[in-house]
Design an enzyme around this catalytic site. Structure first.
Site, PDB file in Angstrom:
ATOM      1  N   HIS A 113       0.839  -1.206   0.000  1.00 55.26           N
ATOM      2  CA  HIS A 113       0.000   0.000   0.000  1.00 55.26           C
ATOM      3  C   HIS A 113       0.874   1.256   0.000  1.00 55.26           C
ATOM      4  CE1 HIS A 113      -3.596   2.423   1.170  1.00 55.26           C
ATOM      5  NE2 HIS A 113      -2.684   3.171   1.770  1.00 55.26           N
ATOM      6  N   GLU A 114       1.805   1.306   0.938  1.00 52.60           N
ATOM      7  CA  GLU A 114       2.676   2.481   1.027  1.00 52.60           C
ATOM      8  C   GLU A 114       3.630   2.563  -0.168  1.00 52.60           C
ATOM      9  OE1 GLU A 114       2.027   4.732   3.070  1.00 52.60           O
ATOM     10  OE2 GLU A 114       0.619   3.567   4.299  1.00 52.60           O
ATOM     11  N   HIS A 130       1.954   4.561  -2.861  1.00 46.79           N
ATOM     12  CA  HIS A 130       2.112   6.012  -2.648  1.00 46.79           C
ATOM     13  C   HIS A 130       3.533   6.457  -2.999  1.00 46.79           C
ATOM     14  CE1 HIS A 130      -1.751   6.412  -0.793  1.00 46.79           C
ATOM     15  NE2 HIS A 130      -1.455   5.701   0.290  1.00 46.79           N
TER      16      HIS A 130
END
Length: 456
Positions: free
Chosen positions: A25-26, A29
């Protein structure tokens, strides 16, 4: 000691799985931020105190103390900090670039789950040969018993829709506490219509000093045809070993009463107070009767006979392997179902047909993932896809502290032609963070109440 190691292993495996989902997920980003030439100060798995860290270029990479999450800290991102003059700051980028960065994390979780499902369906997964729901056991005084449903009935329609397997049936019942659910079934050659009102699922306490566990979801009190199997060789010197119980034995009755789940076995044995019990055991084609006198265990504070159980449903299963196009279609349908399930549960929660006890936090998620991983790797991968999609969808909700909240602020900025002031953003995020912390503490208490369900 063996139980301790098993429980530690469960939580370690669960933390590894959750940390992996947080990592990708990170990473979403991070990659899109770098693509848009945004300065990234920190890439962290976990929150709080940094336990391990190293710096490469302008970015510090670290693993932090609290493993239930993570973050990518970009220059000029925090509205509570002084505005950055760095042209590579997050706030200096276009609305489109910032939206892409915010959307990337949830997007990666959902896409990862989709491709994981495609791979699983191509590799081959166990599926029931029939979607018929053949009732194996009906719990006395349950919603199903009150509706007149009997063992051997075949349920073929729920609320006007054809049944699609036990998993779908449990979801339909799980979100309808107190509601009228129409059921159509066949019994012999007859078709019968009845009305079922799901009750809240309550797991009985295993000890008189404990409280019952309220699960917050509906339960019909119906179980498929199943068997409870002795999963491992009985403990050395135990009551079960002395009377000749073996690994692989199927226990169907205690004192000539049907068993319908783990809890009923524990209830019988723990509630015996050491008095003899008669086990009905199937071993191959033979039916055996073993008399056991449970012994009080000081560690667990209840009577035990020295076995570990495995719950196996009587379902005709077969491995289904799909080609790429079929796997894509199946993965798309599963992904859509998992994505929309979040909103179905929220809808029913507001209607009072699901209770807050059904909510689970990181502790329960870690325990479930660890348990499933230890039970089977393929089942774990399916669970990983489910949690990944849920993580993606929850982060897209328009809440101030989620990626969806950032997207909402950016939408307002695009409509107004100017951003919401940093002061207002900071105030909204402080309020939201306070509410989030309160919710986190509340859900953690719910998790602690349920944790006994997962401990070995």
């Amino acid at each position: 000691m063996e139980h301790l190691f098993s429980n530690v292993a469960m939580f370690v495996l669960g933390l590894i799985a959750l940390s992996f989902l947080v990592f990708i997920h990170e990473l979403g980003h991070f990659i899109v931020a770098k693509w848009n030439k945004v300065k990234v100060n920190t890439f962290s798995i976990g929150f709080g105190k940094k336990l391990l860290r190293f710096k490469k270029g302008e970015t510090e990479y670290c693993i932090s103390l609290i493993p239930f999450g993570g973050y990518v800290a970009m220059e000029g991102e925090n509205p509570d900090s002084p505005e950055s003059d760095d042209p590579r700051g997050f706030a200096k980028k276009s609305v489109g670039a910032r939206a892409a960065i915010a959307f990337a994390g949830p997007f990666v979780n959902i896409v990862f789950a989709f491709f994981l499902l495609v791979g699983l369906y191509m590799w081959g997964v166990e599926e029931p040969e029939s979607s018929r729901l053949i009732v194996g056991l009906v719990v006395p005084e349950s919603a199903a018993a009150q509706a007149g449903i009997q063992p051997g009935d075949t349920i073929f329609e729920v609320d006007g829709k054809a049944t699609a397997g036990w998993d779908d049936f449990r979801e339909q019942i799980g979100v309808r506490i107190g509601a009228n659910v129409s059921i159509k079934l066949t019994r012999g050659g007859d078709t019968i219509s009845t009305m079922l009102i799901p009750q809240e699922m309550i797991i009985p306490a295993q000890d008189s000093s404990d409280e019952n566990i309220h699960m917050g979801v509906g339960d019909a009190g119906i179980y498929p045809r199943h068997r409870i199997v002795v999963a491992e060789t009985p403990f050395a010197g135990s009551v079960a070993e002395k009377v000749g119980v073996l690994k692989g034995d199927t226990i169907t009755e205690i004192n000539h009463q049907w068993l319908y789940d783990y809890q009923s076995v524990v209830k019988f044995i723990s509630g015996s107070e050491g008095n003899p019990l008669t086990l009905t055991i199937h071993r191959g084609a033979d039916t055996l009767y073993k008399e056991v006198s449970p012994v009080y265990n000081e560690e667990y504070k209840r009577y035990m006979i020295g076995i570990r159980m495995q719950y196996v449903m009587f379902r005709e299963m077969h491995i289904v392997k799909r080609n790429l196009p079929d796997a894509v279609v199946k993965a798309s349908a599963t992904s859509w179902k998992l994505t929309t399930s979040v909103f179905r549960y929220f809808k029913r929660l507001f209607q009072g047909q699901v209770k807050v006890d059904a909510m689970s936090g990181p502790v329960t998620i870690v325990a479930v993932m660890g348990n499933v991983w230890m039970a089977g790797f393929q089942e774990f991968l399916m669970m990983l896809a489910l949690i990944s999609i849920n993580l993606g969808v929850m982060n897209l909700l328009p809440l101030a502290i989620t990626d969806g909240g950032i997207l909402l602020f950016l939408l307002i900025e695009a409509i107004r032609g100017k951003p919401v002031s940093q002061e207002k953003q900071a105030l909204i995020q402080k309020i939201a963070m306070s509410l989030f912390i309160a919710l986190f503490v509340f859900i953690t208490f719910l998790d602690i109440e349920k944790i006994g369900l997962f401990l070995k």
